[in-house]
Design an enzyme around this catalytic site. Structure first.
Site: not given
Ligand code: KIV
Length: 259
Positions: A84, A114, A179
């Site tokens: 992320d 991500k 989501e």
């Molecule tokens: O931060 C995370 O774990 C996520 C998932 C829930 C998709 O973005």
């Protein structure tokens, strides 16, 4: 088996093969998931909730994400590792996102980042993919924006969702996390793009599913609220507290060294 790449993940959709994704935050956890054949390990900023015990993902820093991602990437021999971009690197614009994404790939050897957001992040996603940094998109509910949107609600805005997923695909993402969507909306969205969708709280029709490691395994303290969509496959809380109580009893009674 070779490590999974973004083109291979895209080919899963064409082949009708479902994608299995889970979050991972440390070396042993990631190693077990990799050995179990999980396709994508996500070093999610959900580490703020489930590892750090905070109420949102917003306080998670880039250095913290890098710390966890390095362990996960070192453990993964087959799974693709996505990381992320933590708040506010998706929001600061292409240059800052590029700097953060490059640090993640360079310092952790992960495979992708991500990016939360839709049409409003298209320029950022394009800048990253143009620089050779693969991007997994994230549309529907965006936890980094809950201050603005008012909480973790089901997303019903059809037009907006379609603008978002189309923009994310055109910007070069190799997949999109969806989501908290009505299953029928997630189904339509999945049919509308040629890259895979990976659902969480979005019903059965997406090209794959993702869950948080701790939720899947029940590795959560007593009275922790777990999202409604979670299917729990183990109860690690009971196993861990049972084992620790047994150990404590043995130490206190002097049985620990007896056979
Ligand atoms: O931060 C995370 O774990 C996520 C998932 C829930 C998709 O973005």
């Amino acid at each position: 088996m070779a490590k999974l790449s973004p083109p291979k993940i895209i080919s899963y959709k064409k082949d009708g093969r479902k994608i299995v994704m889970l979050t991972a935050y440390d070396y042993p956890g990631a190693k077990l998931l990799d050995e179990a054949g999980v396709d994508i390990l996500l070093v999610g900023d959900s580490l703020g909730n489930v590892v750090q015990g905070k109420s949102t993902t917003l306080p998670v820093t880039l250095d913290e994400v890098i710390y966890h991602a390095e362990m996960v990437a070192r453990a993964a021999t087959q799974a693709l590792v996505a990381v992320d971009l933590p708040f506010p690197y998706c929001q600061l614009g292409p240059q800052e996102a590029l700097r953060a994404g490059a640090r993640i790939l360079k310092e952790t050897l992960a495979d992708a980042v991500k990016v939360e957001g839709g049409a409003n992040r298209a320029a950022t996603i394009a800048a990253l993919t143009d620089a050779g940094i693969p991007v997994l998109g994230h549309c529907g509910l965006r936890p980094q924006e809950i201050r603005q949107t008012g909480g973790y609600h089901l997303q019903r805005e059809r037009e907006l969702l379609f603008q978002d997923i189309t923009a994310v695909e055109q910007a070069g993402a190799f997949g999109i996390v969806l989501e908290c969507l009505e299953p029928e909306l997630a189904k339509e969205a999945t049919q509308a793009v040629s890259i895979p969708t990976i659902g969480i709280g979005a019903g059965p029709h997406t090209d794959g599913q993702v869950l948080v490691f701790h939720d899947l395994l029940g590795y959560i303290p007593n009275r922790t609220k777990v999202p409604k969509h979670v299917k729990q496959y183990a109860d690690l809380r009971s196993i861990i507290t049972g084992a620790v109580q047994q150990y404590a009893d043995d130490v206190r009674s002097g049985m620990y060294f007896k056979e």
